[in-house]
Scaffold this motif. Structure first.
Motif, mmCIF file in Angstrom:
data_model
loop_
_atom_site.group_PDB
_atom_site.id
_atom_site.type_symbol
_atom_site.label_atom_id
_atom_site.label_comp_id
_atom_site.label_asym_id
_atom_site.label_seq_id
_atom_site.Cartn_x
_atom_site.Cartn_y
_atom_site.Cartn_z
ATOM 1 N N TYR A 1 0.824 -1.218 0.000
ATOM 2 C CA TYR A 1 0.000 0.000 0.000
ATOM 3 C C TYR A 1 0.859 1.271 0.000
ATOM 4 N N PHE A 2 2.053 1.189 -0.540
ATOM 5 C CA PHE A 2 2.904 2.375 -0.679
ATOM 6 C C PHE A 2 2.274 3.442 -1.578
ATOM 7 N N HIS A 3 1.312 3.060 -2.402
ATOM 8 C CA HIS A 3 0.705 3.997 -3.356
ATOM 9 C C HIS A 3 -0.581 4.618 -2.829
ATOM 10 N N LEU A 4 -1.040 4.208 -1.651
ATOM 11 C CA LEU A 4 -2.316 4.686 -1.113
ATOM 12 C C LEU A 4 -2.035 5.795 -0.098
ATOM 13 N N ASP A 5 -2.335 7.029 -0.465
ATOM 14 C CA ASP A 5 -1.838 8.197 0.255
ATOM 15 C C ASP A 5 -2.164 8.180 1.748
ATOM 16 N N ILE A 6 -3.449 8.088 2.082
ATOM 17 C CA ILE A 6 -3.833 8.216 3.486
ATOM 18 C C ILE A 6 -3.406 6.991 4.290
ATOM 19 N N VAL A 7 -3.424 5.821 3.668
ATOM 20 C CA VAL A 7 -3.061 4.595 4.386
ATOM 21 C C VAL A 7 -1.572 4.594 4.720
ATOM 22 N N ILE A 8 -0.723 4.889 3.740
ATOM 23 C CA ILE A 8 0.716 4.850 4.012
ATOM 24 C C ILE A 8 1.129 6.001 4.923
ATOM 25 N N ALA A 9 0.466 7.143 4.818
ATOM 26 C CA ALA A 9 0.818 8.274 5.685
ATOM 27 C C ALA A 9 0.526 7.954 7.146
ATOM 28 N N LEU A 10 -0.661 7.418 7.419
ATOM 29 C CA LEU A 10 -1.005 7.092 8.804
ATOM 30 C C LEU A 10 -0.231 5.870 9.293
ATOM 31 N N SER A 11 0.116 4.976 8.385
ATOM 32 C CA SER A 11 0.974 3.849 8.755
ATOM 33 C C SER A 11 2.347 4.353 9.183
ATOM 34 N N PHE A 12 2.890 5.319 8.453
ATOM 35 C CA PHE A 12 4.184 5.901 8.831
ATOM 36 C C PHE A 12 4.092 6.584 10.198
ATOM 37 N N ILE A 13 3.049 7.380 10.409
ATOM 38 C CA ILE A 13 2.894 8.070 11.689
ATOM 39 C C ILE A 13 2.768 7.060 12.826
ATOM 40 N N TRP A 14 2.036 5.976 12.583
ATOM 41 C CA TRP A 14 1.923 4.908 13.580
ATOM 42 C C TRP A 14 3.293 4.309 13.886
ATOM 43 N N ASP A 15 4.056 3.996 12.857
ATOM 44 C CA ASP A 15 5.366 3.375 13.058
ATOM 45 C C ASP A 15 6.300 4.289 13.844
ATOM 46 N N VAL A 16 6.292 5.571 13.502
ATOM 47 C CA VAL A 16 7.155 6.528 14.190
ATOM 48 C C VAL A 16 6.737 6.665 15.657
ATOM 49 N N ALA A 17 5.441 6.789 15.897
ATOM 50 C CA ALA A 17 4.948 6.908 17.268
ATOM 51 C C ALA A 17 5.307 5.671 18.086
ATOM 52 N N ALA A 18 5.148 4.501 17.488
ATOM 53 C CA ALA A 18 5.458 3.253 18.185
ATOM 54 C C ALA A 18 6.949 3.146 18.485
ATOM 55 N N GLY A 19 7.784 3.474 17.504
ATOM 56 C CA GLY A 19 9.228 3.383 17.701
ATOM 57 C C GLY A 19 9.736 4.333 18.767
ATOM 58 N N TRP A 20 9.275 5.582 18.713
ATOM 59 C CA TRP A 20 9.698 6.548 19.722
ATOM 60 C C TRP A 20 9.195 6.167 21.112
ATOM 61 N N SER A 21 8.004 5.577 21.188
ATOM 62 C CA SER A 21 7.396 5.274 22.488
ATOM 63 C C SER A 21 7.997 4.046 23.156
ATOM 64 N N PHE A 22 8.236 2.987 22.383
ATOM 65 C CA PHE A 22 8.556 1.706 23.012
ATOM 66 C C PHE A 22 9.912 1.118 22.631
ATOM 67 N N ILE A 23 10.625 1.734 21.690
ATOM 68 C CA ILE A 23 11.956 1.240 21.346
ATOM 69 C C ILE A 23 13.035 2.242 21.766
ATOM 70 N N CYS A 24 12.854 3.515 21.431
ATOM 71 C CA CYS A 24 13.865 4.528 21.762
ATOM 72 C C CYS A 24 14.242 4.572 23.248
ATOM 73 N N PRO A 25 13.269 4.571 24.169
ATOM 74 C CA PRO A 25 13.654 4.667 25.582
ATOM 75 C C PRO A 25 14.559 3.528 26.043
ATOM 76 N N ARG A 26 14.463 2.390 25.390
ATOM 77 C CA ARG A 26 15.299 1.253 25.776
ATOM 78 C C ARG A 26 16.775 1.555 25.540
ATOM 79 N N MET A 27 17.084 2.186 24.405
ATOM 80 C CA MET A 27 18.477 2.524 24.129
ATOM 81 C C MET A 27 18.918 3.751 24.913
ATOM 82 N N PHE A 28 18.086 4.776 24.940
ATOM 83 C CA PHE A 28 18.486 6.026 25.580
ATOM 84 C C PHE A 28 18.668 5.872 27.089
ATOM 85 N N ASN A 29 18.066 4.819 27.669
ATOM 86 C CA ASN A 29 18.172 4.626 29.116
ATOM 87 C C ASN A 29 18.624 3.221 29.505
#
Length: 590
Positions: free
Chosen positions: A394-422
């Motif tokens: 679904y790389f060609h579907l504007d709203i789906v890929i955009a919200l998928s990206f925002i979801w991925d970024v939010a998830a990564g910052w929330s539950f993966i980044c703190p593990r390394m930073f701390n």
């Protein structure tokens, strides 16, 4: 300039590292920073130092790997002086026949607060080589490891290697042996630990001499002033740029050596590898799928060309209580879409360093952690690979890929980044404190992945956008500021982790309602009421709403209007006027 130390064949070492690419070199540095007296032998197949223009893929870093290189390896000044500061991820979606200015764009308008970098791998690995020599790491370059005889009785491991002359075999022994041999996967193959990917994805890549800038694909005319003015210094050059459409993405990455890295990545089911697996075929493929880039590339000199089929793979085990470990591509490899390769190196090397340090110090409590370390690395690889590669369709579907990206970024910052930073992944106490919330998140995450795959089948693709500056979305910026931060106490981490789950749950509620409006606009009454949902059960399959208990949440309701407004306002209906769009948007809040 330091030179290689003479090596006595048959010598014994605390650690023998088989391989001296990015994973092996960074591990050697980290081990020496933690314990300067540790005896380390590193056996490198390539002649070191590498040529200044030696090309290795994997140039883009994100917050986790940037923290590891800058803070853990103490190379902050080195990166600022020798490599480009990265201008975030940038994505141009859909219609590849038009200019980038006419394609929906996701990216940053200004640099993120925490620096990440575009790494010239050949330069970095050569510099690490000299740093490690200065730290008294014993290095043999131009030598190939032929076998690793692992001891399962607590004895020394035996490594057999051959130097370039090809005449004589040598042996070395180590209390620990770490496989950093890249895709040779010495230990994985010998023990039968590799797992094949669920989805076949492939890639080709090459470098061009000079500055290949995505902005040069757009004329510097007043017609495109909005395009240029929406980013800092009117330039996107230092971004990791993705040109993407159904089943593929093409990367553009600038390198401080004066080259630009270009690559094609596809899912086999949509773009078979045999359609672009040579340089000539790659150019023909580009001419069909990214003709604007292809035309612009004709003025550049091609420096080299590489390819890789079925690049992702998993593993059943990467660490052992028998004192062996695998790091980098010698263990597993996820999809490169979000540049996670160095993230895995960061986590793996830090875990290996902790195990070796505790073992050398005579502590035994590292052994119970091995299973937890394996679970973390293996399951993160499975989750990321599956999540990313399912999105290719679904790389060609504007709203789906955009919200998928925002979801991925939010998830990564929330539950993966703190593990390394701390460093909370290194101790059982910290991971235990976070475990319940983390498990609830991942349970939700797998369902959200399925939700996006449902949505792609049903969307009329009516909603689009011009530009999304993802770090300017207020709820996402709060997540970034809360989590991309070091030095937190256990209490602060627990509180942030719980708040992250609340924010993610609100995001999932909004995701459902936006998708429902897109797919079932006739459900006006339900959409206007927006009752609080079971965020672990969202689905667009109406027949399963009751069986999945979608409307029977077990969490207290929260106000989603602010986050919903921020997300919904990113998009417009391509078939309606601006006035009609405003009416449509207001209807959503009745």
């Amino acid at each position: 300039m330091p030179t290689q130390h003479p090596v006595t064949p048959g010598g014994n070492y605390d650690v023998v590292i088989c391989g001296g690419g990015l994973a092996g070199q960074t591990l050697a540095r980290q081990l020496k920073l933690n314990n300067p007296m540790l005896s380390i032998l590193m056996i490198i197949k390539s002649e070191m130092p590498l040529a200044w223009n030696d090309f290795k893929v994997g140039e883009s870093t994100v917050e986790i790997s940037a923290f590891y290189f800058s803070e853990v390896l103490q190379l902050q000044d080195y990166f600022k002086n020798n490599h480009y500061k990265k201008f975030g991820f940038r994505y141009f979606i859909g219609d590849s026949t038009g200019l980038p200015a006419s394609r929906p764009e996701i990216g940053l308008s200004s640099y993120a607060p925490y620096d990440s970098f575009q790494i010239d791998r050949g330069v970095f690995e050569s510099d690490l080589y000299f740093m490690n020599l200065l730290a008294n790491v014993t290095i043999i370059s131009g030598a190939s490891v032929k076998s690793v005889a692992l001891s399962d009785s607590g004895g020394l491991h035996t490594i057999t290697y051959q130097e370039d002359d090809g005449k004589t075999m040598y042996e070395a022994q180590g209390r620990w042996v770490v496989d950093a041999s890249g895709r040779r996967c010495l230990i994985q193959r010998s023990l039968g630990l590799q797992e094949a990917p669920e989805t076949a994805c492939n890639a080709t890549w090459w470098r061009v001499k000079g500055r290949l800038d995505v902005d040069d694909l757009v004329p510097r005319e007043h017609t495109y002033d909005d395009y240029f003015m929406r980013v800092a210094n009117r330039s996107r050059f230092y971004s990791t740029t993705h040109l993407m459409n159904k089943g593929y993405w093409v990367w553009l990455i600038p390198l401080a050596s004066g080259h630009t890295s270009v690559g094609i990545v596809t899912t086999e089911a949509i773009h078979p590898f045999d359609t672009y697996n040579t340089y000539e075929k790659s150019m023909k493929w580009l001419n069909i799928h990214e003709p604007v880039l292809y035309t612009h590339m004709q003025q550049f000199e091609i420096v080299d060309f590489l390819k890789m089929k079925n690049y992702s793979y998993g593993s059943k085990q990467v660490f052992s209580t028998d004192r062996w470990a695998c790091t980098g591509e010698a263990g597993l490899f996820t999809d490169p879409y979000y540049s996670p390769g160095s993230n895995f190196i960061a986590f793996e090397n830090s875990m290996i360093t902790r195990m070796i340090t505790d073992d050398i110090n005579g502590e035994e409590d590292w052994k119970p952690r091995v299973a937890e370390y394996n679970d973390f690395i293996i399951n993160m690889n499975k989750w990321l690979t599956r999540s990313i590669q399912s999105s290719y369709t679904y790389f060609h579907l504007d709203i789906v890929i955009a919200l998928s990206f925002i979801w991925d970024v939010a998830a990564g910052w929330s539950f993966i980044c703190p593990r390394m930073f701390n460093s909370i992944y290194l101790t059982r106490e910290a991971t235990t404190d976070m475990k319940e919330v983390t498990l609830r998140f991942f349970s939700m995450a797998y369902n959200v992945e399925d939700f996006f795959n449902e949505w792609k089948q049903l969307t009329p693709n009516n909603y689009t956008f011009s530009f999304i500056d993802y770090l300017s979305i207020p709820f996402l910026r709060k997540i970034y500021d809360r989590n991309v931060k070091k030095g937190k106490s256990t209490e602060q981490l627990k509180a942030a982790n719980e708040q992250n789950l609340v924010d993610i749950e609100i995001f999932v509620q909004c995701l459902f309602w936006i998708a429902l409006e897109d797919v079932y606009p006739e459900m006006t009454d339900l959409v206007s009421r927006k009752p609080w949902l079971n965020a672990w059960a969202i689905t667009l399959d109406i027949s399963s709403w009751n069986t999945k208990h979608l409307f029977s949440p077990d969490t207290p309701p929260a106000d989603i209007s602010e986050t919903y407004t921020q997300l919904k306002s990113l998009f417009i209906n391509r078939h309606k006027s601006i006035a009609a769009h405003v009416d449509d948007f207001n209807y959503s809040f009745k």
